[in-house]
Design an enzyme around this catalytic site. Sequence first.
Site, PDB file in Angstrom:
ATOM      1  N   ASP A  94       0.848  -1.180   0.000  1.00  0.00           N
ATOM      2  CA  ASP A  94       0.000   0.000   0.000  1.00  0.00           C
ATOM      3  C   ASP A  94       0.891   1.240   0.000  1.00  0.00           C
ATOM      4  O   ASP A  94       1.933   1.263   0.664  1.00  0.00           O
ATOM      5  CB  ASP A  94      -0.898   0.000   1.234  1.00  0.00           C
ATOM      6  CG  ASP A  94      -1.995   1.054   1.115  1.00  0.00           C
ATOM      7  OD1 ASP A  94      -2.764   0.989   0.152  1.00  0.00           O
ATOM      8  OD2 ASP A  94      -2.058   1.929   1.996  1.00  0.00           O
ATOM      9  N   ALA A 108     -14.480   3.309   1.246  1.00  0.00           N
ATOM     10  CA  ALA A 108     -13.663   2.944   0.085  1.00  0.00           C
ATOM     11  C   ALA A 108     -14.486   2.938  -1.194  1.00  0.00           C
ATOM     12  O   ALA A 108     -13.943   3.090  -2.295  1.00  0.00           O
ATOM     13  CB  ALA A 108     -13.029   1.576   0.310  1.00  0.00           C
ATOM     14  N   LYS A 129     -16.050  16.207   0.348  1.00  0.00           N
ATOM     15  CA  LYS A 129     -14.598  16.262   0.169  1.00  0.00           C
ATOM     16  C   LYS A 129     -14.137  14.866  -0.219  1.00  0.00           C
ATOM     17  O   LYS A 129     -14.537  13.885   0.418  1.00  0.00           O
ATOM     18  CB  LYS A 129     -13.925  16.688   1.471  1.00  0.00           C
ATOM     19  CG  LYS A 129     -12.389  16.636   1.449  1.00  0.00           C
ATOM     20  CD  LYS A 129     -11.811  16.744   2.850  1.00  0.00           C
ATOM     21  CE  LYS A 129     -12.078  15.477   3.640  1.00  0.00           C
ATOM     22  NZ  LYS A 129     -11.532  15.521   5.006  1.00  0.00           N
TER      23      LYS A 129
END
Length: 697
Positions: free
Chosen positions: A324, A394, A411
């Site tokens: 990641d 997600a 946002k």
Amino acid sequence: MTPKRKTTAKIGPLGRQFRGVQPQGAYTADLFWRAFKESLVKFQPRVQIRNPVMFVVWVGSLVTLALTIEPNLFGPSSASRGYNGVVMAILVLTVWFANYAEALAEGRGKAKAAALRRTRSDLVGVRILDDGRKQTVPARDLRKDDVVRVEKDHVMPADGEVIEGAAYVNEAAITGESAPVLKEPGTDIFSSVTAGTTVISDWLLIRVTTNPGDTFLDRMIHLVEGAKRQKTPNEVALTVLLSVLTLIFVIVVASIAPVAAYLQAQINIADLVALLVALIPTTIGALLSAIGIAAIDRTMRFNVLAMSGKAVEAAGDVQTLILDKTGTITTGNREANDFIAVAGVQQSDLVQAAFLASYFDTTPEGRSVISCSVARGAEPAVGLDQAKGLDFSAQTRMSGIDLGDGRVIRKGAVSAVVRHAADEFHASPPADLQAIADRVSKMGATPLAISVDGDILGIVVLSDTLKPGIRERIEQLRKMAIRTIMVTGDNPITAQTIAAEAGVDEFVAEVNPEEKLRLVRREQSEGRLVAMTGDGTNDAPALAQADVGLAMHSGTMAAKEAANLVDLDSDPTKLTDLVAIGKQMLITRGALTTFSIANDVAKYFAIIPAMFIVALPGLAALNVMGLATPRSAVLSALIFNALIIPLLIPLALRGVHFRVETAANLFSRNLWIYGVGGLIAPFIGIKLIDFLIAPLV
């Protein structure tokens, strides 16, 4: 507002090993004494039979014990009781050295398990009943879905999820790290708590997530005990090979007796037993278990909990690492440092909207947007007590707020906010939005778009930096023929910039949990072993699918249950360290197997001529060591065979030094050191022992 979490970057112990520094283990006098007592217990036949090679030695010691009592038990023999007794004593020592190696490898794990058991036995919890009454019960009486209140200075009685309250928790009992961690509900990875940790401020209301015997503490106890260890696939395969070799030598040695009778040469049964023990691979047979246990213990000392030896072994064979970006390749401390408004929008309006969009965002990035916007003049709006927050997910890749006056502020990733504006408000993005986002991405920063009722006001710039030395570590992985893939939720331009700076082989941008799972399966379908890290519930499917899944201890219970390795330091870069641990275990096993088999070749030249030299004088030519007498030759070979085991115990426990280089170079180097060395060492050792004992026999 919630307090900021203090995070510190750590260098894993094997990260230091990449630089040539070996981690040190603590072997104490108490540990050696406990290993001594445990090694005596292991003489039981039900324990010995689990190791076929050493079981043959154990049986041989019983046979020579019988011959010590009655030398002519199996027919006329020239061997005296004293000679048979010496052979028997050497065989017993050989078995004991093997027992001691295993007991010493298990020792630290059992000491850790004993300490954890003491922690578990003292745990009690305050259970909240349906009618609101409180009931103090032992931790063993708590069940899944029970609700427990834990006050300041009390120890967590069970694993659970925080459903109310916020408090700092000291997790030193589990992780060894004394820095407190903030636990609160609704934070995905920071709402998970573990039995045995201590609340040091305020209070928490938790919902128990495991039944007795299934807690993380219980799993640690079972896994750190060598006696509970299951053999890895490679270890099972090697055990089968050693068993087959042992069986072959048993048949060969058994056939020597009729050959000797035909040649009218008297062969002592004790000598046949000695020949068998000297020829079978006793060295690796004695140390094989210790090598595996030591590798698991090594991961524990690096604060990684291995759910099985198979996970450590698989780490050594990994061909693809899925890393990641945030927290692994970069520092993970993404902070807002700029606001760029689109044409026609005042920056002050963008700053105020960014503040409101992050008002309910408790993530580190959300807190940094709050701090940066306040520094630029943002202020709380009227009616926030009636507002409703939208948590980041997600799937949507957005967060935000629905204000009491009806305004909808969002946002998130630029593409997600643009899609939200089009779907919910039928609004088009500003003409210069994409150019601004691309400019920010090319700098390696992450652009977050801000919208109010579908009107996109501009970009918040989140900056992150590469972890020190990450490019060098990825280059080291490439030298080991390991492919690296960076995954990130960032846009492709940012991902491409970071990937180029880090030097990874491939990157995948704008991924969601389902795409991570597909990526793991794609690599596996091409015949590669895959490793990855994760910490959230959404990562659980990919962690379970990966051959090596490393979950963060700070992560959710679902992630930790799906993974086969748990990092107690919650440092994603440990994945690269674990590859080296696994490779070190495989190299150590291979090196000592090579050394053991090479030893057997040399011992052949010591014993065979000694047994037949009287009947066949021509065999004197094979006595290349120039050993004094047949009996001194047999005893010298047996003594060397026994002594080499304790001499190699430190190497088995520490592991062969691991160098970052290609498999071909590693193989060639270790073949010379342990293959050729294994041939030479017995010639020197047996000759020296023969020189010392020849006057005595």
